[in-house]
Design a protein around this motif. Sequence first.
Motif, PDB file in Angstrom:
ATOM      1  N   ALA A   1       0.830  -1.205   0.000  1.00  0.00           N
ATOM      2  CA  ALA A   1       0.000   0.000   0.000  1.00  0.00           C
ATOM      3  C   ALA A   1       0.863   1.253   0.000  1.00  0.00           C
ATOM      4  O   ALA A   1       0.573   2.231  -0.710  1.00  0.00           O
ATOM      5  CB  ALA A   1      -0.935  -0.011   1.213  1.00  0.00           C
TER       6      ALA A   1
ATOM      7  N   GLN B   1      -4.699  -4.656  -3.607  1.00  0.00           N
ATOM      8  CA  GLN B   1      -6.041  -4.834  -3.038  1.00  0.00           C
ATOM      9  C   GLN B   1      -6.413  -6.311  -2.959  1.00  0.00           C
ATOM     10  O   GLN B   1      -7.036  -6.756  -1.983  1.00  0.00           O
ATOM     11  CB  GLN B   1      -7.055  -4.070  -3.888  1.00  0.00           C
ATOM     12  CG  GLN B   1      -6.895  -2.565  -3.837  1.00  0.00           C
ATOM     13  CD  GLN B   1      -7.455  -1.959  -2.562  1.00  0.00           C
ATOM     14  OE1 GLN B   1      -8.649  -2.003  -2.340  1.00  0.00           O
ATOM     15  NE2 GLN B   1      -6.591  -1.434  -1.725  1.00  0.00           N
TER      16      GLN B   1
ATOM     17  N   GLU C   1      -4.445  -7.811  -0.013  1.00  0.00           N
ATOM     18  CA  GLU C   1      -5.007  -7.377   1.269  1.00  0.00           C
ATOM     19  C   GLU C   1      -6.316  -8.099   1.570  1.00  0.00           C
ATOM     20  O   GLU C   1      -6.540  -8.544   2.705  1.00  0.00           O
ATOM     21  CB  GLU C   1      -5.234  -5.865   1.235  1.00  0.00           C
ATOM     22  CG  GLU C   1      -5.730  -5.285   2.540  1.00  0.00           C
ATOM     23  CD  GLU C   1      -5.843  -3.768   2.475  1.00  0.00           C
ATOM     24  OE1 GLU C   1      -4.816  -3.089   2.605  1.00  0.00           O
ATOM     25  OE2 GLU C   1      -6.963  -3.269   2.260  1.00  0.00           O
TER      26      GLU C   1
END
Length: 377
Positions: free
Chosen positions: A253, A291, A294
């Motif tokens: 991130a 994403q 995660e």
Amino acid sequence: MAIALSEEQRLLQESARRFVERDYGFATRSRIVASEDGIDGEKWRQFAELGWLGVAVPEAYGGMDGGLAEIAVLLDAVGRGLVVEPLLSTIVLGGGLIGELGTEAQKRDLLPPMVAGERRFAVALGEPQARYDLHDVTARARPEGDGFVISGHKSVVYDAPGADMLLVVARSAGEPRDVDGLSLFLVAPGMPGVTLRPYPTIDGGRGADVVLDDVRVSGDAILGTPGSALAALTRAVDRARIVLGSEAAGIMAVLVDATRDYLKTRRQFGTTLEKFQVLQHRLVDMLIAQQMTEALVLRVALEYDDLDNSEKARAAAAVKAKVGEAGKFIGQQAVQLHGGIGMTDELPVGHYFKRLSIIGTMFGDAAYHLRRFRDLA
């Protein structure tokens, strides 16, 4: 199942991220990495005060009685700040193994000091010939009197320098690569016969090779039943693989955000780089990879306690394979899009990529875990 944190987990996440942003900036981290010990004792004390060191420890031993999801939330913040203190070695591997295998007396002796920040652990798993197989162990522990005598060579023991206690895997029965016969011992680094050969790792951490030459330990230094430690070791390392995935997602991130910000400010041919469609596509690919990683890690962490042992192993393999592939892609893209400054020591990007590279190989690389995932089907 919805991928959503509980209120308590969300508050822990916000608190940890806020602490890292405020008190563990890149300059602070660089100072700690350059220090002789490679960790900051004051930061470690603060981690204890914040409850981080007991986040998954039962309340009976001074902890917060959380689970893998709480550790994953914490490790996400650790990744965003490139925290170098030995949280994985101490609270996930060391504390986890003591909590699962230790007697009541061992838990009461070892866990409360860990929660208070007074004791750090390192787990000596690997050996030079073993690669990623936990059962490939040649270190020997022979019974003698009421105790054992341990000899062998453990390689790349993360966070061994500065650890107050080593958890050493040795074979008390069988032949190398047998799945039975492994035992886990508590060994103090200062005991006669223990030699540490420390070195810095490329991600700013500390590791050591540990040589054990006829190290005599008492019978109460063993954790669990002699000869049957492999199952617990596998579960502990699988938990470590999952929370490492959370740390990696936090790192990814930061790299996506840093690359986006750089493309917005760096000018070429009379405009900012963000205006070039091909670079927009590459940035979107980075964001999608982050994403997806995660989401996978968070879902596994939230569901983990409800899975059976086979499903837990497959979930850990899936996480590690995804983290290895996504981490390599995002790290390489971030460095390339930053151009020549991407790997300079002055820019954090290269340091985040180095940590992603270590995570990618720690406890098995992507290829190893793709095969493991297939074999466990």
